[in-house]
Design an enzyme around this catalytic site. Structure first.
Site, PDB file in Angstrom:
ATOM      1  N   TYR A   9     -23.633 -18.985  30.126  1.00 17.54           N
ATOM      2  CA  TYR A   9     -25.089 -19.108  30.317  1.00 17.54           C
ATOM      3  C   TYR A   9     -25.358 -19.566  31.739  1.00 17.54           C
ATOM      4  O   TYR A   9     -24.707 -20.501  32.213  1.00 17.54           O
ATOM      5  CB  TYR A   9     -25.696 -20.118  29.332  1.00 17.54           C
ATOM      6  CG  TYR A   9     -26.536 -19.458  28.282  1.00 17.54           C
ATOM      7  CD1 TYR A   9     -27.579 -18.601  28.650  1.00 17.54           C
ATOM      8  CD2 TYR A   9     -26.314 -19.672  26.927  1.00 17.54           C
ATOM      9  CE1 TYR A   9     -28.367 -17.982  27.691  1.00 17.54           C
ATOM     10  CE2 TYR A   9     -27.084 -19.056  25.967  1.00 17.54           C
ATOM     11  CZ  TYR A   9     -28.116 -18.209  26.359  1.00 17.54           C
ATOM     12  OH  TYR A   9     -28.879 -17.594  25.414  1.00 17.54           O
ATOM     13  N   GLU A  38     -28.931 -19.709  33.358  1.00 20.59           N
ATOM     14  CA  GLU A  38     -30.346 -19.680  33.754  1.00 20.59           C
ATOM     15  C   GLU A  38     -30.541 -20.274  35.140  1.00 20.59           C
ATOM     16  O   GLU A  38     -29.972 -21.329  35.451  1.00 20.59           O
ATOM     17  CB  GLU A  38     -31.210 -20.484  32.768  1.00 20.59           C
ATOM     18  CG  GLU A  38     -31.759 -19.627  31.656  1.00 20.59           C
ATOM     19  CD  GLU A  38     -31.122 -19.940  30.342  1.00 20.59           C
ATOM     20  OE1 GLU A  38     -29.913 -20.262  30.346  1.00 20.59           O
ATOM     21  OE2 GLU A  38     -31.823 -19.842  29.322  1.00 20.59           O
ATOM     22  N   ASP A  75     -40.058   2.840  42.742  1.00 24.20           N
ATOM     23  CA  ASP A  75     -39.099   2.775  41.628  1.00 24.20           C
ATOM     24  C   ASP A  75     -38.092   3.895  41.846  1.00 24.20           C
ATOM     25  O   ASP A  75     -38.388   5.066  41.618  1.00 24.20           O
ATOM     26  CB  ASP A  75     -39.842   2.943  40.302  1.00 24.20           C
ATOM     27  CG  ASP A  75     -38.903   2.910  39.106  1.00 24.20           C
ATOM     28  OD1 ASP A  75     -37.684   3.049  39.298  1.00 24.20           O
ATOM     29  OD2 ASP A  75     -39.406   2.766  37.973  1.00 24.20           O
ATOM     30  N   THR A  83     -32.886   0.917  38.295  1.00 20.34           N
ATOM     31  CA  THR A  83     -31.826   0.663  37.329  1.00 20.34           C
ATOM     32  C   THR A  83     -30.504   0.889  38.053  1.00 20.34           C
ATOM     33  O   THR A  83     -30.481   1.431  39.165  1.00 20.34           O
ATOM     34  CB  THR A  83     -31.910   1.620  36.121  1.00 20.34           C
ATOM     35  OG1 THR A  83     -32.018   2.959  36.605  1.00 20.34           O
ATOM     36  CG2 THR A  83     -33.095   1.295  35.237  1.00 20.34           C
ATOM     37  N   LYS A 111     -27.871   4.968  36.570  1.00 21.79           N
ATOM     38  CA  LYS A 111     -28.136   6.420  36.660  1.00 21.79           C
ATOM     39  C   LYS A 111     -27.269   6.992  37.788  1.00 21.79           C
ATOM     40  O   LYS A 111     -26.045   6.927  37.681  1.00 21.79           O
ATOM     41  CB  LYS A 111     -29.638   6.647  36.847  1.00 21.79           C
ATOM     42  CG  LYS A 111     -30.466   6.137  35.647  1.00 21.79           C
ATOM     43  CD  LYS A 111     -31.933   6.493  35.774  1.00 21.79           C
ATOM     44  CE  LYS A 111     -32.730   6.141  34.532  1.00 21.79           C
ATOM     45  NZ  LYS A 111     -33.298   4.784  34.559  1.00 21.79           N
ATOM     46  N   ARG A 157     -25.479  -0.629  32.613  1.00 20.67           N
ATOM     47  CA  ARG A 157     -26.912  -0.624  32.292  1.00 20.67           C
ATOM     48  C   ARG A 157     -27.511  -1.942  32.754  1.00 20.67           C
ATOM     49  O   ARG A 157     -27.209  -3.000  32.208  1.00 20.67           O
ATOM     50  CB  ARG A 157     -27.123  -0.461  30.792  1.00 20.67           C
ATOM     51  CG  ARG A 157     -26.475   0.753  30.202  1.00 20.67           C
ATOM     52  CD  ARG A 157     -27.010   1.087  28.843  1.00 20.67           C
ATOM     53  NE  ARG A 157     -28.234   1.825  28.972  1.00 20.67           N
ATOM     54  CZ  ARG A 157     -28.300   3.123  29.252  1.00 20.67           C
ATOM     55  NH1 ARG A 157     -27.202   3.829  29.412  1.00 20.67           N
ATOM     56  NH2 ARG A 157     -29.462   3.723  29.377  1.00 20.67           N
TER      57      ARG A 157
END
Ligand code: DSN
Length: 442
Positions: free
Chosen positions: A50, A52, A195, A221, A224, A230
């Protein structure tokens, strides 16, 4: 090995998917095959942590290694895209885009993006997306020839004075006019977000112009054309910082704590690996081959009687207009091509006369086939098979009436299962695939 013995049910499903990926040609333009190194980072012990916060500013202990991993990904993104700031934590493209709204707009502000049926993305203000619900979306369109209607962009921007304008799409086959969008956003005082999810790998490889000199914010992203895991990134440009010196902080705060909790550290590591791969000279050759393959596929399809939106492509993608065969035919060709092991997706075309669920086109792309080493001759084979499949299903038409439509689709599905012609093509496709192993799959 652990999965096969511990959970054979799930393992069997993965074996089936591996076979599907190995024995079929992937032509969905947003998909790709990551490298074994990316897969290794993705499936690593970094998933156990974790984190954060951001490097050096975490809410949990034990992050000294993760800090270094995240900084590595940030630095590589900054170098690759020539930007002063990169956030590599977005879980995927949609949360990344939502963070841009959260950082730059108030609820109810006017925003502009390319209309979804015209090739735009859900998160650029489409009416059923949060982005079209919380903000006042004024979409722009493409002209009947498939190119962005820039007269309309100017008219709408001057009339509605948007706070944010998006340039980017999921089904647009031509070069994005980033410089022209900068003129519009400068005149009306809007933030300009590019984008580049689809074309990030082409930009990194130097075969598509970069939005970096023009946009304020760039989202992408990473899975692609960039060929990573991903995930997603948000970058702020020098122009963005000149417009708003707080923009990088606003973006970071929008991601955490605004929209997300702990980052997926295994994904961050895999993004770093993919960015490292994209910095190598061979990635430029890969990007150039993606475009060469798309052009070759488009040319071969047109020679076999297919109609392409805009008559070709500048990037990795082709949009086939099937209206000469009847409206709403995308579903027929998608399913029949699936049956022969060629994976595509049905897609709307500009001025779609049917619906998003029964659209009149299909969308094709070459990033995945290029990764497995296919070149122009293989594109010509693919076009030939696609033409044969189209002939095989020519007799089916989509009725308007729902009951009749369901009956026709049932008959059609039974027909493709029983077709000897399609079975023969399936074997030819499989034989081609065996010559081009998939990295990490075999
Ligand atoms: N689903 C992606 C695509 O296929 O283009 C966009 O989010």
């Amino acid at each position: 090995m652990a999965l096969a013995t511990q959970d054979p049910e799930l393992h069997t499903l993965m074996v089936r998917e591996r076979e599907r990926q190995r024995d079929g040609v992937e032509l969905i333009p947003s998909e790709n095959y990551t490298s074994p190194a990316v897969l290794e980072a993705m499936g690593s012990i970094l998933t156990n942590k974790y984190s954060e916060g951001y490097p050096g500013r975490r809410y949990y202990g034990g992050n000294e290694v993760v800090d270094a991993v995240e900084r590595l990904a940030q630095e590589r993104a900054k170098v690759l895209f020539g930007v002063p700031h990169a956030n590599v934590q977005p879980y995927s493209g949609s949360p990344a885009n939502l963070a841009v709204y959260f950082a730059t707009c108030q609820a109810g502000d006017v925003i502009m993006g390319q209309n979804l049926p015209d090739g735009g993305h859900l998160t650029h203000g489409w009416k059923v997306s949060a982005t079209g619900t919380f903000y006042k979306s004024v979409p722009y369109h493409v002209r009947p020839d498939g190119y962005i209607d820039f007269d309309e962009v100017w008219r709408l921007a001057r009339e509605h004075r948007p706070r944010l304008i998006w340039c980017g799409a999921t089904a647009y086959v031509r070069e994005f006019p980033f410089a022209r969008f900068a003129e519009v956003t400068d005149e009306v005082g809007a933030y300009f977000a590019a984008d580049i999810a689809h074309i990030a790998g082409l930009i990194a490889g130097g075969v598509h112009p970069s939005p970096t000199p023009h946009a304020h914010i760039i989202t992408t992203t990473t899975h692609k054309t960039l060929r990573g895991p991903r995930g997603a990134m948000i970058m702020v440009t020098e122009r963005g910082l000149a417009k708003d010196p707080e923009l990088a902080d606003k973006i970071d705060r929008a991601i955490f704590p605004g929209l997300q909790g702990g980052p997926h550290d295994h994904t961050t590591a895999a993004i770093a690996v993919a960015l490292g791969e994209a910095m190598k000279p061979e990635f430029g050759a890969y990007a150039a081959q993606i475009v060469a393959n798309a052009r070759a596929l488009g040319q071969a399809l047109m020679e076999r009687g297919f109609t392409l939106v805009t008559g070709g492509t500048d990037n990795h993608m082709l949009l086939v207009d099937l209206t000469p065969d009847g409206i709403g035919r995308g579903v027929f060709l998608q399913e029949a091509l699936d049956a022969v092991g060629i994976t595509v997706n049905k897609n709307t075309i500009p001025g779609e006369p049917s619906s998003a669920f029964y659209p009149s086109g299909i969308r094709l792309g070459t990033p995945a086939a290029t990764t497995r080493g296919m070149r122009e001759p293989e594109m010509v084979h693919l076009a030939g098979w696609m033409a044969q499949v189209r002939e095989e299903i020519r007799g089916f038409q989509l009725p308007d009436d729902r009951e009749a439509r369901n009956r026709v689709l049932r008959e059609f599905r039974a027909g493709i299962v029983g077709s000897q012609r399609l079975k023969a093509i399936r074997e030819e496709v499989r034989a081609l695939c065996r010559r081009f192993p998939v990295p990490g799959v075999g």
